[in-house]
Design a protein around this motif. Structure first.
Motif, PDB file in Angstrom:
ATOM      1  N   GLU A   1       0.846  -1.209   0.000  1.00 34.46           N
ATOM      2  CA  GLU A   1       0.000   0.000   0.000  1.00 34.46           C
ATOM      3  C   GLU A   1       0.882   1.259   0.000  1.00 34.46           C
ATOM      4  OE1 GLU A   1      -2.896   0.224   3.267  1.00 34.46           O
ATOM      5  OE2 GLU A   1      -2.656   2.416   3.129  1.00 34.46           O
ATOM      6  N   LEU A   2       1.954   1.225   0.810  1.00 40.23           N
ATOM      7  CA  LEU A   2       2.849   2.384   0.865  1.00 40.23           C
ATOM      8  C   LEU A   2       3.515   2.618  -0.497  1.00 40.23           C
ATOM      9  CD1 LEU A   2       4.459   1.624   4.340  1.00 40.23           C
ATOM     10  CD2 LEU A   2       2.882   3.510   3.825  1.00 40.23           C
ATOM     11  N   ALA A   3       3.909   1.514  -1.137  1.00 43.56           N
ATOM     12  CA  ALA A   3       4.567   1.630  -2.445  1.00 43.56           C
ATOM     13  C   ALA A   3       3.597   2.248  -3.454  1.00 43.56           C
ATOM     14  CB  ALA A   3       5.043   0.259  -2.910  1.00 43.56           C
ATOM     15  N   GLU A   4       2.336   1.857  -3.354  1.00 46.66           N
ATOM     16  CA  GLU A   4       1.302   2.401  -4.250  1.00 46.66           C
ATOM     17  C   GLU A   4       1.156   3.914  -4.038  1.00 46.66           C
ATOM     18  OE1 GLU A   4      -0.263   0.556  -6.533  1.00 46.66           O
ATOM     19  OE2 GLU A   4      -1.205   2.444  -7.187  1.00 46.66           O
ATOM     20  N   ARG A   5       1.156   4.316  -2.749  1.00 45.68           N
ATOM     21  CA  ARG A   5       1.010   5.751  -2.444  1.00 45.68           C
ATOM     22  C   ARG A   5       2.190   6.548  -2.994  1.00 45.68           C
ATOM     23  NH1 ARG A   5      -0.928   6.728   3.770  1.00 45.68           N
ATOM     24  NH2 ARG A   5      -2.291   4.942   3.946  1.00 45.68           N
ATOM     25  N   VAL A   6       3.391   5.991  -2.827  1.00 45.66           N
ATOM     26  CA  VAL A   6       4.591   6.697  -3.305  1.00 45.66           C
ATOM     27  C   VAL A   6       4.547   6.807  -4.832  1.00 45.66           C
ATOM     28  CG1 VAL A   6       7.113   6.559  -3.504  1.00 45.66           C
ATOM     29  CG2 VAL A   6       6.010   6.101  -1.304  1.00 45.66           C
ATOM     30  N   THR A   7       4.159   5.726  -5.486  1.00 40.67           N
ATOM     31  CA  THR A   7       4.089   5.737  -6.951  1.00 40.67           C
ATOM     32  C   THR A   7       3.087   6.788  -7.420  1.00 40.67           C
ATOM     33  OG1 THR A   7       4.564   3.381  -6.900  1.00 40.67           O
ATOM     34  CG2 THR A   7       3.708   4.241  -8.973  1.00 40.67           C
ATOM     35  N   THR A   8       1.921   6.817  -6.786  1.00 43.43           N
ATOM     36  CA  THR A   8       0.876   7.773  -7.171  1.00 43.43           C
ATOM     37  C   THR A   8       1.357   9.206  -6.962  1.00 43.43           C
ATOM     38  OG1 THR A   8      -0.735   6.158  -6.440  1.00 43.43           O
ATOM     39  CG2 THR A   8      -1.560   8.400  -6.755  1.00 43.43           C
ATOM     40  N   ALA A   9       1.978   9.455  -5.798  1.00 49.05           N
ATOM     41  CA  ALA A   9       2.429  10.821  -5.496  1.00 49.05           C
ATOM     42  C   ALA A   9       3.524  11.251  -6.461  1.00 49.05           C
ATOM     43  CB  ALA A   9       2.919  10.887  -4.050  1.00 49.05           C
ATOM     44  N   LYS A  10       4.445  10.334  -6.769  1.00 52.58           N
ATOM     45  CA  LYS A  10       5.531  10.680  -7.696  1.00 52.58           C
ATOM     46  C   LYS A  10       4.953  11.073  -9.052  1.00 52.58           C
ATOM     47  CE  LYS A  10       9.608   9.071  -8.314  1.00 52.58           C
ATOM     48  NZ  LYS A  10      10.808   8.302  -8.569  1.00 52.58           N
ATOM     49  N   ARG A  11       3.974  10.288  -9.484  1.00 51.20           N
ATOM     50  CA  ARG A  11       3.371  10.570 -10.788  1.00 51.20           C
ATOM     51  C   ARG A  11       2.686  11.942 -10.764  1.00 51.20           C
ATOM     52  NH1 ARG A  11      -0.072   6.142 -11.462  1.00 51.20           N
ATOM     53  NH2 ARG A  11       1.710   4.776 -11.699  1.00 51.20           N
ATOM     54  N   ALA A  12       1.963  12.211  -9.695  1.00 46.14           N
ATOM     55  CA  ALA A  12       1.213  13.473  -9.618  1.00 46.14           C
ATOM     56  C   ALA A  12       2.154  14.673  -9.488  1.00 46.14           C
ATOM     57  CB  ALA A  12       0.254  13.425  -8.429  1.00 46.14           C
ATOM     58  N   LEU A  13       3.234  14.519  -8.780  1.00 46.02           N
ATOM     59  CA  LEU A  13       4.139  15.666  -8.562  1.00 46.02           C
ATOM     60  C   LEU A  13       5.061  15.887  -9.766  1.00 46.02           C
ATOM     61  CD1 LEU A  13       4.844  14.915  -4.812  1.00 46.02           C
ATOM     62  CD2 LEU A  13       3.827  17.039  -5.663  1.00 46.02           C
ATOM     63  N   GLY A  14       5.296  14.848 -10.539  1.00 50.37           N
ATOM     64  CA  GLY A  14       6.082  14.972 -11.773  1.00 50.37           C
ATOM     65  C   GLY A  14       7.412  15.663 -11.549  1.00 50.37           C
ATOM     66  N   LYS A  15       7.699  16.657 -12.393  1.00 53.22           N
ATOM     67  CA  LYS A  15       9.009  17.329 -12.343  1.00 53.22           C
ATOM     68  C   LYS A  15       9.160  18.257 -11.155  1.00 53.22           C
ATOM     69  CE  LYS A  15      10.649  16.921 -16.909  1.00 53.22           C
ATOM     70  NZ  LYS A  15      10.366  17.059 -18.252  1.00 53.22           N
ATOM     71  N   ARG A  16       8.080  18.447 -10.401  1.00 58.94           N
ATOM     72  CA  ARG A  16       8.187  19.296  -9.190  1.00 58.94           C
ATOM     73  C   ARG A  16       8.999  18.579  -8.105  1.00 58.94           C
ATOM     74  NH1 ARG A  16       2.593  20.299  -6.985  1.00 58.94           N
ATOM     75  NH2 ARG A  16       3.604  21.910  -5.742  1.00 58.94           N
ATOM     76  N   LEU A  17       9.198  17.272  -8.289  1.00 64.23           N
ATOM     77  CA  LEU A  17       9.827  16.460  -7.234  1.00 64.23           C
ATOM     78  C   LEU A  17      11.047  15.727  -7.767  1.00 64.23           C
ATOM     79  CD1 LEU A  17       9.635  14.797  -4.462  1.00 64.23           C
ATOM     80  CD2 LEU A  17       8.292  13.152  -5.784  1.00 64.23           C
ATOM     81  N   VAL A  18      12.134  15.711  -6.961  1.00 63.86           N
ATOM     82  CA  VAL A  18      13.236  14.803  -7.263  1.00 63.86           C
ATOM     83  C   VAL A  18      13.604  14.080  -5.965  1.00 63.86           C
ATOM     84  CG1 VAL A  18      15.080  16.544  -7.015  1.00 63.86           C
ATOM     85  CG2 VAL A  18      15.466  14.560  -8.417  1.00 63.86           C
ATOM     86  N   ILE A  19      13.779  12.774  -6.069  1.00 66.67           N
ATOM     87  CA  ILE A  19      14.144  11.977  -4.887  1.00 66.67           C
ATOM     88  C   ILE A  19      15.583  11.505  -5.054  1.00 66.67           C
ATOM     89  CG2 ILE A  19      13.626   9.897  -3.530  1.00 66.67           C
ATOM     90  CD1 ILE A  19      10.739  10.088  -4.413  1.00 66.67           C
ATOM     91  N   LEU A  20      16.412  11.810  -4.053  1.00 66.08           N
ATOM     92  CA  LEU A  20      17.815  11.379  -4.083  1.00 66.08           C
ATOM     93  C   LEU A  20      18.009  10.242  -3.082  1.00 66.08           C
ATOM     94  CD1 LEU A  20      19.595  14.889  -3.983  1.00 66.08           C
ATOM     95  CD2 LEU A  20      18.681  13.631  -5.942  1.00 66.08           C
TER      96      LEU A  20
ATOM     97  N   LEU B   1       3.158  16.542   0.518  1.00 65.41           N
ATOM     98  CA  LEU B   1       3.399  17.452  -0.607  1.00 65.41           C
ATOM     99  C   LEU B   1       2.172  17.527  -1.521  1.00 65.41           C
ATOM    100  CD1 LEU B   1       7.109  16.591  -1.560  1.00 65.41           C
ATOM    101  CD2 LEU B   1       6.247  18.476  -0.145  1.00 65.41           C
ATOM    102  N   LEU B   2       1.511  16.378  -1.719  1.00 59.83           N
ATOM    103  CA  LEU B   2       0.294  16.377  -2.548  1.00 59.83           C
ATOM    104  C   LEU B   2      -0.800  17.252  -1.937  1.00 59.83           C
ATOM    105  CD1 LEU B   2      -0.330  12.706  -3.775  1.00 59.83           C
ATOM    106  CD2 LEU B   2       0.324  14.723  -5.107  1.00 59.83           C
ATOM    107  N   GLU B   3      -0.809  17.269  -0.586  1.00 65.57           N
ATOM    108  CA  GLU B   3      -1.826  18.085   0.120  1.00 65.57           C
ATOM    109  C   GLU B   3      -1.358  19.526   0.317  1.00 65.57           C
ATOM    110  OE1 GLU B   3      -2.094  15.937   3.781  1.00 65.57           O
ATOM    111  OE2 GLU B   3      -2.735  14.114   2.761  1.00 65.57           O
ATOM    112  N   GLY B   4      -0.167  19.848  -0.184  1.00 65.55           N
ATOM    113  CA  GLY B   4       0.357  21.214  -0.022  1.00 65.55           C
ATOM    114  C   GLY B   4       1.049  21.427   1.316  1.00 65.55           C
ATOM    115  N   VAL B   5       1.384  20.342   2.030  1.00 64.16           N
ATOM    116  CA  VAL B   5       2.052  20.463   3.336  1.00 64.16           C
ATOM    117  C   VAL B   5       3.509  20.010   3.193  1.00 64.16           C
ATOM    118  CG1 VAL B   5       2.031  19.727   5.760  1.00 64.16           C
ATOM    119  CG2 VAL B   5      -0.124  19.900   4.488  1.00 64.16           C
TER     120      VAL B   5
END
Ligand code: 13P
Ligand code: SF4
Length: 400
Positions: free
Chosen positions: A38-57, A370-374
């Protein structure tokens, strides 16, 4: 090589060993008790929604469940260089430890937000050089030697305030992959020395280096540059002048802070000997945070990136023992399972407990925020500290 004897009755007390305490409140049950899928699903969804606004190192010591979501993996040098080029992303989520996120914040523009998923992910080695203690030793050194000739070099594994101190004093940061060129620069080994040396305002070119917080990286690099044991002294911050006689300070070229990594200090010569006894043709590769006696017995030594490259370059069929954090060793063992046998040099598992704090639940919690603006767990270095620390980091990037 030993820690030198210290004069009895001269101990300073315990204030030098204070650990940095940071607070991370427990995650809501909806994260801490959620199944990995479930956590992996949430991370995948958030990454997709945030797109280029997000980079994970992701640092190489991260857990598998986390590093598989990293847009870039690397050692601390590679990740700091990469962070400096990320102009597009609004959020840089650093899956690593606190000093790495601080360095990323220093090297990125003010409108980019650097985030550490668990604030308690520190580094016990970085905490071994308390800034007050560094400043006190510096002042004491100034009483017995020409302090203008002492160049401070701090390992990347140190707080922003330490990097700022080094920046103000004409020194530089180094990492495990560039400690050699940085020490050469600090001591002017490739350029003018003595009266001709560059002013310390532009950095480098000194007669001595104060190296902190890892004595082992400093010593291993010193030997690689051709210095001998007599050119190096350990500075123990619990004692005035590091527990050294004035003469020892004057004669030393490398003053090595008495700090270490508890993960890498575990590897011993007995581990190398046991591996060689059972695998006479085996290859030993270690990180330079290991003690010098271990490095001397190893076939190769280098940063986490170097270790990855050395494993790839080893002949098919090799058996390789690696002296570094277990998550990287296990990943390499899996990736090369077809034609190499890879084991930890220490048969007992030795994880870095602070790197381990970053798990999928914390990553999902951050990205959902981040998806919720927090924006949670932003790492923000104050501008004055950042400006001075940037000098030390930029000198590093310019030299190597
Ligand atoms: P690297 O820079 O080699 O990745 O090392 C960082 C670190 O913390 C090693 O313990
Ligand atoms: Fe710090 Fe050692 Fe962990 Fe690296 S492995 S982050 S030096 S405690």
């Amino acid at each position: 090589m030993g820690d030198q004897a210290v004069p009895a009755g001269h101990e300073r007390g315990d204030q030098q060993g204070v650990l940095m305490i940071r607070l991370q409140s427990p995650l809501p049950d909806s994260y801490s008790r959620a199944p990995e899928s479930e956590l992996a699903e949430r991370v995948t969804t958030a990454k997709r929604a945030l797109g280029k606004r997000l980079v994970i190192l992701g640092h190489h010591y991260q857990r598998e469940e986390v590093i598989r979501f990293a847009d870039a993996r690397g050692d601390s040098f590679g990740l700091s260089r990469f962070a400096a080029t990320q102009r597009e992303a609004e959020f840089v989520v650093f899956c690593g430890v606190h000093f790495m996120a601080e360095s990323a914040d220093i090297l990125t523009p003010p409108d980019q937000k650097v985030i550490l998923p668990d604030l308690n992910a520190g580094c016990s080695m970085a905490d071994m050089a308390d800034l007050d203690a560094v400043e006190q030793i510096w002042d004491e050194l100034a009483e017995v030697t020409d302090i203008d000739g002492v160049v401070p070099v701090t390992y990347m594994n140190s707080a922003a305030a330490h990097k700022a101190f080094v920046g103000r004093k004409g020194g530089a940061v180094c990492t495990s992959s560039n400690a050699r060129p940085i020490l050469r620069w600090a001591l002017g080994l490739d350029g003018p020395t003595g009266a001709e040396r560059p002013l310390l305002a532009s950095g480098g070119g000194g007669d001595k280096v104060l190296f902190f917080p890892d004595q082992h990286l400093g010593r291993n690099t010193g030997f690689q540059l051709g210095f001998g044991a007599g050119d190096m002294q350990v500075v123990n911050p619990r004692f005035p002048l590091g527990g050294l006689e004035d003469r020892a300070v004057k004669e030393a070229t490398l003053l090595l802070w008495k700090g270490h990594c508890s993960v890498h200090q575990r590897f011993s010569t007995a581990h190398v000997e046991a591996f060689r006894a059972s695998h006479p043709a085996g290859i030993v590769i270690v990180h330079p945070e290991c003690a010098h006696e271990v490095v001397e017995l190893a076939d190769e030594v280098g940063s986490t990136d170097f270790i990855i490259g050395a494993v790839a370059a080893a002949p098919a069929g090799s058996t390789i023992a690696i002296g570094t954090e277990i998550h990287l060793v296990e990943r390499l063992a899996r990736e090369h399972a077809a034609d190499r046998t890879i084991v930890s040099l220490d048969p007992l598992v030795c994880p870095c407990s602070t790197m381990f704090r970053i798990d999928l639940a914390h990553l999902a919690w951050i990205l959902d925020g981040l998806l919720e603006g927090v924006v949670r767990n932003q790492i923000s270095v104050d501008e004055k500290t950042a400006a001075d620390a940037r000098l030390a980091l930029e000198r590093m990037l310019a030299v190597a």
